[in-house]
Design a protein around this motif. Structure first.
Motif, PDB file in Angstrom:
ATOM      1  N   LEU A   1      32.251  46.656  33.898  1.00  0.00           N
ATOM      2  CA  LEU A   1      32.319  47.083  35.258  1.00  0.00           C
ATOM      3  C   LEU A   1      31.974  48.459  35.732  1.00  0.00           C
ATOM      4  O   LEU A   1      32.238  49.371  34.733  1.00  0.00           O
ATOM      5  CB  LEU A   1      33.726  46.880  35.674  1.00  0.00           C
ATOM      6  CG  LEU A   1      34.379  45.284  35.348  1.00  0.00           C
ATOM      7  CD1 LEU A   1      35.805  45.512  35.678  1.00  0.00           C
ATOM      8  CD2 LEU A   1      33.697  44.380  35.983  1.00  0.00           C
TER       9      LEU A   1
ATOM     10  N   GLY B   1      33.665  48.894  39.598  1.00  0.00           N
ATOM     11  CA  GLY B   1      34.767  47.700  39.846  1.00  0.00           C
ATOM     12  C   GLY B   1      33.558  46.523  39.991  1.00  0.00           C
ATOM     13  O   GLY B   1      33.950  45.328  40.226  1.00  0.00           O
ATOM     14  N   ARG B   2      32.558  46.680  39.732  1.00  0.00           N
ATOM     15  CA  ARG B   2      31.292  45.734  39.961  1.00  0.00           C
ATOM     16  C   ARG B   2      30.593  45.166  38.609  1.00  0.00           C
ATOM     17  O   ARG B   2      30.373  46.106  37.862  1.00  0.00           O
ATOM     18  CB  ARG B   2      30.211  46.210  40.849  1.00  0.00           C
ATOM     19  CG  ARG B   2      28.978  45.187  41.349  1.00  0.00           C
ATOM     20  CD  ARG B   2      28.045  45.698  42.348  1.00  0.00           C
ATOM     21  NE  ARG B   2      27.577  46.891  41.685  1.00  0.00           N
ATOM     22  CZ  ARG B   2      26.315  46.997  40.996  1.00  0.00           C
ATOM     23  NH1 ARG B   2      25.909  46.073  40.681  1.00  0.00           N
ATOM     24  NH2 ARG B   2      25.955  48.216  40.984  1.00  0.00           N
ATOM     25  N   ARG B   3      30.488  43.815  38.512  1.00  0.00           N
ATOM     26  CA  ARG B   3      29.818  43.543  37.167  1.00  0.00           C
ATOM     27  C   ARG B   3      28.429  43.958  36.942  1.00  0.00           C
ATOM     28  O   ARG B   3      27.758  43.703  37.865  1.00  0.00           O
ATOM     29  CB  ARG B   3      30.243  41.954  36.928  1.00  0.00           C
ATOM     30  CG  ARG B   3      31.320  41.430  37.119  1.00  0.00           C
ATOM     31  CD  ARG B   3      31.509  39.943  36.905  1.00  0.00           C
ATOM     32  NE  ARG B   3      31.325  39.079  38.018  1.00  0.00           N
ATOM     33  CZ  ARG B   3      31.221  37.998  38.261  1.00  0.00           C
ATOM     34  NH1 ARG B   3      31.276  37.309  37.384  1.00  0.00           N
ATOM     35  NH2 ARG B   3      30.920  37.480  39.410  1.00  0.00           N
TER      36      ARG B   3
ATOM     37  N   HIS C   1      45.316  43.094  28.400  1.00  0.00           N
ATOM     38  CA  HIS C   1      45.050  42.594  29.633  1.00  0.00           C
ATOM     39  C   HIS C   1      45.380  41.244  30.007  1.00  0.00           C
ATOM     40  O   HIS C   1      45.317  40.423  28.869  1.00  0.00           O
ATOM     41  CB  HIS C   1      43.723  43.084  30.220  1.00  0.00           C
ATOM     42  CG  HIS C   1      43.249  42.527  31.669  1.00  0.00           C
ATOM     43  ND1 HIS C   1      42.965  41.260  32.100  1.00  0.00           N
ATOM     44  CD2 HIS C   1      43.053  43.228  32.527  1.00  0.00           C
ATOM     45  CE1 HIS C   1      42.836  41.146  33.487  1.00  0.00           C
ATOM     46  NE2 HIS C   1      42.719  42.586  33.648  1.00  0.00           N
TER      47      HIS C   1
ATOM     48  N   VAL D   1      37.112  39.207  34.694  1.00  0.00           N
ATOM     49  CA  VAL D   1      37.826  40.152  35.283  1.00  0.00           C
ATOM     50  C   VAL D   1      37.249  40.576  36.558  1.00  0.00           C
ATOM     51  O   VAL D   1      37.973  40.506  37.713  1.00  0.00           O
ATOM     52  CB  VAL D   1      38.132  41.552  34.563  1.00  0.00           C
ATOM     53  CG1 VAL D   1      38.836  42.688  35.552  1.00  0.00           C
ATOM     54  CG2 VAL D   1      39.118  41.322  33.062  1.00  0.00           C
ATOM     55  N   GLY D   2      35.848  40.604  36.462  1.00  0.00           N
ATOM     56  CA  GLY D   2      35.107  40.764  37.875  1.00  0.00           C
ATOM     57  C   GLY D   2      35.342  39.580  38.834  1.00  0.00           C
ATOM     58  O   GLY D   2      35.438  39.641  40.168  1.00  0.00           O
TER      59      GLY D   2
ATOM     60  N   ILE E   1      37.685  37.678  39.011  1.00  0.00           N
ATOM     61  CA  ILE E   1      38.940  37.354  39.637  1.00  0.00           C
ATOM     62  C   ILE E   1      39.248  38.705  40.770  1.00  0.00           C
ATOM     63  O   ILE E   1      39.468  38.303  41.850  1.00  0.00           O
ATOM     64  CB  ILE E   1      40.112  37.698  38.669  1.00  0.00           C
ATOM     65  CG1 ILE E   1      40.083  36.490  37.665  1.00  0.00           C
ATOM     66  CG2 ILE E   1      41.388  37.923  39.224  1.00  0.00           C
ATOM     67  CD1 ILE E   1      40.722  36.757  36.398  1.00  0.00           C
ATOM     68  N   GLN E   2      38.546  39.748  40.492  1.00  0.00           N
ATOM     69  CA  GLN E   2      38.673  40.814  41.169  1.00  0.00           C
ATOM     70  C   GLN E   2      37.949  40.367  42.703  1.00  0.00           C
ATOM     71  O   GLN E   2      38.030  41.002  43.805  1.00  0.00           O
ATOM     72  CB  GLN E   2      38.296  42.187  40.881  1.00  0.00           C
ATOM     73  CG  GLN E   2      39.288  42.675  39.788  1.00  0.00           C
ATOM     74  CD  GLN E   2      38.363  43.850  39.246  1.00  0.00           C
ATOM     75  OE1 GLN E   2      37.514  44.335  39.206  1.00  0.00           O
ATOM     76  NE2 GLN E   2      39.523  44.528  38.271  1.00  0.00           N
ATOM     77  N   GLU E   3      36.692  39.916  42.597  1.00  0.00           N
ATOM     78  CA  GLU E   3      35.799  39.237  43.586  1.00  0.00           C
ATOM     79  C   GLU E   3      36.428  38.353  44.537  1.00  0.00           C
ATOM     80  O   GLU E   3      35.865  37.809  45.401  1.00  0.00           O
ATOM     81  CB  GLU E   3      34.324  39.016  43.018  1.00  0.00           C
ATOM     82  CG  GLU E   3      33.491  40.311  42.508  1.00  0.00           C
ATOM     83  CD  GLU E   3      32.593  39.685  41.565  1.00  0.00           C
ATOM     84  OE1 GLU E   3      32.307  38.554  41.439  1.00  0.00           O
ATOM     85  OE2 GLU E   3      32.028  40.457  40.759  1.00  0.00           O
ATOM     86  N   GLY E   4      37.429  37.527  43.855  1.00  0.00           N
ATOM     87  CA  GLY E   4      37.928  36.536  44.580  1.00  0.00           C
ATOM     88  C   GLY E   4      37.343  35.309  44.636  1.00  0.00           C
ATOM     89  O   GLY E   4      37.371  34.345  45.289  1.00  0.00           O
TER      90      GLY E   4
ATOM     91  N   ALA F   1      44.100  33.919  37.113  1.00  0.00           N
ATOM     92  CA  ALA F   1      43.865  34.202  38.624  1.00  0.00           C
ATOM     93  C   ALA F   1      45.188  33.817  39.352  1.00  0.00           C
ATOM     94  O   ALA F   1      45.640  34.387  40.270  1.00  0.00           O
ATOM     95  CB  ALA F   1      42.580  33.526  39.087  1.00  0.00           C
TER      96      ALA F   1
END
Length: 216
Positions: A114, A117-119, A148, A174-175, A177-180, A213
């Motif tokens: 990341l 915060g971006r893959r 985690h 993880v990315g 999930i964070q991106e929705g 998620a």
């Protein structure tokens, strides 16, 4: 008055194959010139006369740059070759081998990390372009001894076999999930499609991402 020559006055016919004793033969001429030419070349090499048009120019060092970035919460300032990838910076300069070098062409996802915060595929990302960036690798996911949630889910779901692709799979998850992008199994598969598992654990990987998620 007769213009005919008597037989005794006519010169005998010349034999084309006959050579004058004083003239060199074709074979001896070629042998002599070859020997002389070889001696000249050898002499040039012995005396050190340049045959290549001058001395070889020493190769110049590749251009390098200084870059400062934060990796897993720790600030690093390093000087690297401008061609160095983020993956090589992590593995060879910062002693963080968790991100794996799979295809080294951005096709397998084993090197996923990341950045802000971006893959990203770290094998295709130049380190010198990340001045001031925040980088998170698999080593930075856990909080001390506390894994985690997605790392726990991978263990619970047995979502790996050889484990080589697992760091990249987890970072991509993880990315994701964070991106929705976890509304359904199909959506998870779509947004995780850049990460290849040669052991074929895709069903369990999707299940682990879905479980995390949903906060289960």
């Amino acid at each position: 008055m007769s213009t005919e020559l008597t037989e005794s006055a006519v010169p005998p016919p010349t034999d084309p194959s006959a050579e004058s004793p004083s003239a060199p033969s074709r074979r001896s001429f070629i042998a002599t010139t070859t020997a002389v030419g070889g001696a000249v070349v050898a002499g040039g090499l012995v005396t050190g006369s340049p045959l290549g048009g001058g001395e070889a120019v020493a190769a110049e060092a590749p251009p390098s740059s200084r870059v400062s970035l934060t990796v897993n919460g720790k600030r690093h300032t390093v000087t690297v070759d401008n061609r160095t990838s983020l993956l090589d910076l992590l593995r060879e300069h910062l002693d963080l081998p968790g991100s794996k070098k799979g295809c080294n062409a951005g096709a397998c996802g084993a090197c996923t990390v990341l950045v802000d915060g971006r893959r990203v595929n770290s094998c295709l990302t130049l380190a010198v372009r990340l001045e001031g960036a925040e980088v998170t690798t698999i080593e930075g996911l856990a909080s001390g001894d506390e894994l985690h949630p997605l790392q726990k889910a991978f263990i619970e779901e047995d979502a790996f076999q050889c484990g080589y692709c697992t760091p990249g799979q987890i970072m991509s998850g993880v990315g994701c999930i964070q991106e929705g992008h976890t509304g359904s199994k199909d959506e998870i598969r779509e947004w995780m499609s850049g990460n290849i598992c040669r052991c074929g654990c895709y069903v369990k990987i999707v299940r682990a991402v879905e479980q995390t998620a949903q906060g289960k």
